[in-house]
Design an enzyme around this catalytic site. Structure first.
Site, mmCIF file in Angstrom:
data_model
loop_
_atom_site.group_PDB
_atom_site.id
_atom_site.type_symbol
_atom_site.label_atom_id
_atom_site.label_comp_id
_atom_site.label_asym_id
_atom_site.label_seq_id
_atom_site.Cartn_x
_atom_site.Cartn_y
_atom_site.Cartn_z
ATOM 1 C CD GLU A 1 14.077 -13.216 -27.938
ATOM 2 O OE1 GLU A 1 14.156 -12.688 -26.810
ATOM 3 O OE2 GLU A 1 14.073 -14.451 -28.112
ATOM 4 N NE ARG B 1 14.106 -20.289 -20.039
ATOM 5 C CZ ARG B 1 14.219 -19.675 -21.209
ATOM 6 N NH1 ARG B 1 13.471 -18.626 -21.479
ATOM 7 N NH2 ARG B 1 15.077 -20.101 -22.115
ATOM 8 N NE ARG C 1 12.362 -20.569 -24.750
ATOM 9 C CZ ARG C 1 12.089 -20.947 -25.988
ATOM 10 N NH1 ARG C 1 11.073 -21.716 -26.262
ATOM 11 N NH2 ARG C 1 12.868 -20.563 -26.977
#
Length: 138
Positions: free
Chosen positions: A33, A67, A25
């Site tokens: 999004e 992540r 990320r």
């Protein structure tokens, strides 16, 4: 490692030299999004920059989803900063304390300039930040 997948405008998968995949990320960046205005544009732009290319990930932590949270560099360029400069991501100031002072200033200035120039998502008024968009879906 080499970028083998683009999940959205701020998340990639990197294949390292041991052939292990890592979800990454982009640190202190929040892109729209996928189902939000400019979500697919941000994903495509990130893909244009890094897909199937070698990147360096400078990181120190993982998020609650496992992540890696890191600064991604392609040919020495800060990919997160580029996403902000073209108006396809917000500077995610909730985490700006984790940035170096130099990066914090650069990201803030880049977002301010993109807003003034009405680049990317800043053409839409009002641009809804992804963290607010996600809350609406709950």
């Amino acid at each position: 490692g080499r970028v083998v997948r683009i999940a959205d405008g701020d998340t990639i998968t990197v294949l390292d030299e041991l052939k292990q995949q890592h979800r990454v990320r982009l640190a202190t960046v929040d892109a729209p999004e996928r189902n939000q205005d400019f979500g697919s544009v941000a994903r495509q732009h990130l893909s244009d920059i890094v897909f199937n290319r070698q990147v360096v990930v400078d990181w120190t932590k993982r998020d609650r989803y496992g992540r890696i949270i890191g600064k991604v560099l392609f040919e020495g360029r800060d990919v997160g900063l580029e996403m902000i400069q073209v108006g396809l991501s917000w500077h995610y100031t909730a985490f700006q304390d984790e940035q170096s002072p130099t990066d914090r200033i650069a990201y803030a200035l880049a977002e301010n300039r993109a807003r003034r120039m009405k680049s990317g998502l800043w053409r839409v008024s009002p641009a809804i930040p992804p963290w607010k968009f996600r809350r609406r879906g709950r």
